[in-house]
Scaffold this active site. Structure first.
Site, short mmCIF file in Angstrom:
data_model
loop_
_atom_site.label_atom_id
_atom_site.label_comp_id
_atom_site.label_asym_id
_atom_site.label_seq_id
_atom_site.Cartn_x
_atom_site.Cartn_y
_atom_site.Cartn_z
N VAL A 170 -4.10 -2.77 4.85
CA VAL A 170 -4.34 -1.39 4.43
C VAL A 170 -3.40 -1.10 3.27
CG1 VAL A 170 -4.37 1.02 5.09
CG2 VAL A 170 -5.03 -0.73 6.76
N SER A 171 -3.93 -0.78 2.13
CA SER A 171 -3.08 -0.54 0.98
C SER A 171 -3.72 0.46 0.03
CB SER A 171 -2.82 -1.85 0.21
OG SER A 171 -3.97 -2.27 -0.52
N GLY B 12 -5.93 11.02 -1.06
CA GLY B 12 -7.01 10.95 -0.08
C GLY B 12 -7.65 9.59 0.07
N LEU C 167 -6.35 6.73 1.36
CA LEU C 167 -6.09 6.19 2.70
C LEU C 167 -6.93 6.91 3.75
CD1 LEU C 167 -4.48 4.35 4.60
CD2 LEU C 167 -2.73 6.14 4.70
N SER D 110 3.68 -0.70 8.29
CA SER D 110 4.77 -0.90 7.34
C SER D 110 5.59 0.37 7.19
CB SER D 110 4.22 -1.35 5.98
OG SER D 110 3.27 -0.43 5.50
N TYR E 220 0.32 6.54 10.62
CA TYR E 220 -0.92 6.33 11.37
C TYR E 220 -1.14 7.26 12.56
CZ TYR E 220 -1.45 2.33 8.35
OH TYR E 220 -1.59 1.54 7.24
N PHE F 171 -0.69 -10.21 12.66
CA PHE F 171 -1.94 -10.33 11.92
C PHE F 171 -1.89 -9.45 10.67
CE2 PHE F 171 -2.26 -7.13 15.21
CZ PHE F 171 -2.75 -6.01 14.54
#
Length: 431
Positions: free
Chosen positions: A96-97, A106, A108, A132, A137, A423
């Site tokens: 996720v970046s 917006g 993400l 990270s 989240y 992972f």
């Protein structure tokens, strides 16, 4: 994509509604280059090739601006151990970046919401990730369900108490040659601890990758294998870094990448080996379970410098399926009222009835016993974070005091959940 400008967004107007697209399989290299760029990293070709082989392009998502990838998200197909030794289909969210030029616009949010909808339509009841940046989240319904213990042991200051390692033989073997036997042992361990992931073909090579930013010629990966009656019963993979003081005395450190053992005497034998490595005075183990037996084997835990960190974040994608997929320590019958801002299909009241044999979860109009949100449910799901401590933090509403005690006892796991298998490309151990 909306044409709303960054300047207008900065003045408080709604962020642009970004279009999320599935990644064509031919564009993997572009996707992965964007991930590495966002995390300010590079890596050897061997690592890139392995990640390419593990990737599932149909589960990779991108956001583009003027044709360039500015946001990425992927997920891997796993099965995860949950309380009761069940293995549940789980999406491992990774890569996720957002590019630095497009943060706080917006991107993400668009990616995470689209991914959640996709996982629900694919029938995966759980999603997990390692973060990270910890604050990100929770707003998407992920809760810290497992933590990890980091140890920095002054090996010359501690000794191990029994169990005595009678009947255990140790051999140093090339990591590649020992890989199949080590992987077989890992697979046997998975069901016994919530949070552990079944490794599909190819994933067993990930722990053997050279760590980012490290000179592999100086610190090659080593493997010690333990056998009982000729059968593999444990292993440890590690590196040794040697340094010298001005007085020309060795001040080396052993850095443990992973260690598994089928029984206590084998675990003790492996740790004795690591602690007694010549020319070293320090053993670093960055990822152990918080209930690691080593804490009860060492003569002085203060010289182990234990530190607890967040590790595995759990997102309940499909509440009734996920709640019915695990077992519970004690029998109970409760109504949970769930608030879920991102997954409307989870909202409402659920009657959960269960015990050690399993559980049933169905919708109900009955009055709730407990109220909680999706991130709180994710935090409690694997049994390592109690509902009582979450209630003390104001995250669980108990409409009947006895219901909280009942639910806490039922959800608890006898062993702490733990994720030994990374992972996430950006969080591989730098050993």
């Amino acid at each position: 994509m909306s044409t709303t400008s960054t300047e207008l967004t900065a003045r408080g107007l709604p962020p642009p509604a970004w279009e999320v697209q599935a990644l064509p399989s031919t564009q993997w290299q572009e996707f992965y280059a964007a991930v590495l760029d966002a995390f300010h990293e590079n890596e050897p070709e061997e690592a890139t090739a392995l990640w390419h082989s593990l990737a599932e392009p149909q589960r990779c998502l991108v956001v583009r601006d003027a044709g360039a990838i500015v946001g990425t998200a992927a997920s891997f197909s796993f099965r995860m151990a949950v309380p009761g030794r069940h293995l549940v289909e789980t999406a491992g969210v990774s890569m996720v970046s957002v590019q630095p030029t497009h943060r706080r616009r917006g991107v993400l949010s668009s990616l995470m919401r689209h991914q959640l909808d996709s996982l629900q339509s694919q029938g995966e009841p759980l999603a997990v990730l390692t973060a990270s940046e910890a604050p990100i989240y929770g707003r998407f319904g992920y809760g810290v369900a497992a933590r990890q213990l980091s140890l920095d042991i002054q090996s010359h200051r501690v000794s191990l108490t029994p169990p005595v390692a009678d009947g255990v033989t140790l051999t140093i073997e090339a990591p590649d040659k020992a890989l199949a036997a080590c992987e077989e042992l890992y697979a046997r361990q998975v069901p016994h601890r919530p949070g552990m992931l079944v490794r599909a073909a190819g994933w067993e090579r990930l722990p053997l990758l050279d760590s980012p930013g490290r000179d592999s010629a100086a610190y090659p990966l080593k493997c010690v294998v333990a056998r009982v009656d000729g059968e593999i019963a444990g292993y440890a993979r590690y590196t040794v870094a040697i340094d010298w003081s001005p007085q020309n005395t060795a001040q080396g450190s052993v850095r443990v990448r992973d260690i598994e053992a089928a029984e206590p005497r084998v675990y003790a034998a492996l740790w004795r080996f690591l602690l007694e490595t010549d020319l070293t005075s320090r053993v670093i183990a960055p990822n152990r379970p918080v209930d690691d037996a080593l804490l009860h084997m060492v003569s002085d835990v203060r010289h182990c410098a234990p530190t607890v960190l967040d590790s595995l974040y759990v997102r309940v994608v499909d509440a009734p399926v996920a709640l019915a997929a695990r077992s519970y320590a004690t029998p109970f019958d409760l109504v949970l009222e769930l608030e879920d801002a991102q997954a409307p299909w989870n909202r409402g009241r659920w009657r959960l009835t269960g015990g050690q044999a399993g559980a049933v979860c169905t919708r109900t109009d009955a009055m709730p016993d407990l109220s909680l949100d999706a991130a709180t449910l994710g935090a409690a799901y694997l049994g390592g974070t109690t509902l009582t401590e979450l209630a003390a933090a104001g995250r669980v509403g108990a409409h009947r005091p006895e219901a909280l005690a009942t639910a806490t006892a039922a959800f608890t796991s006898p062993v702490a959940p733990w994720l030994p298998h990374s992972f996430c490309r950006s969080l591989l151990p730098r050993l």
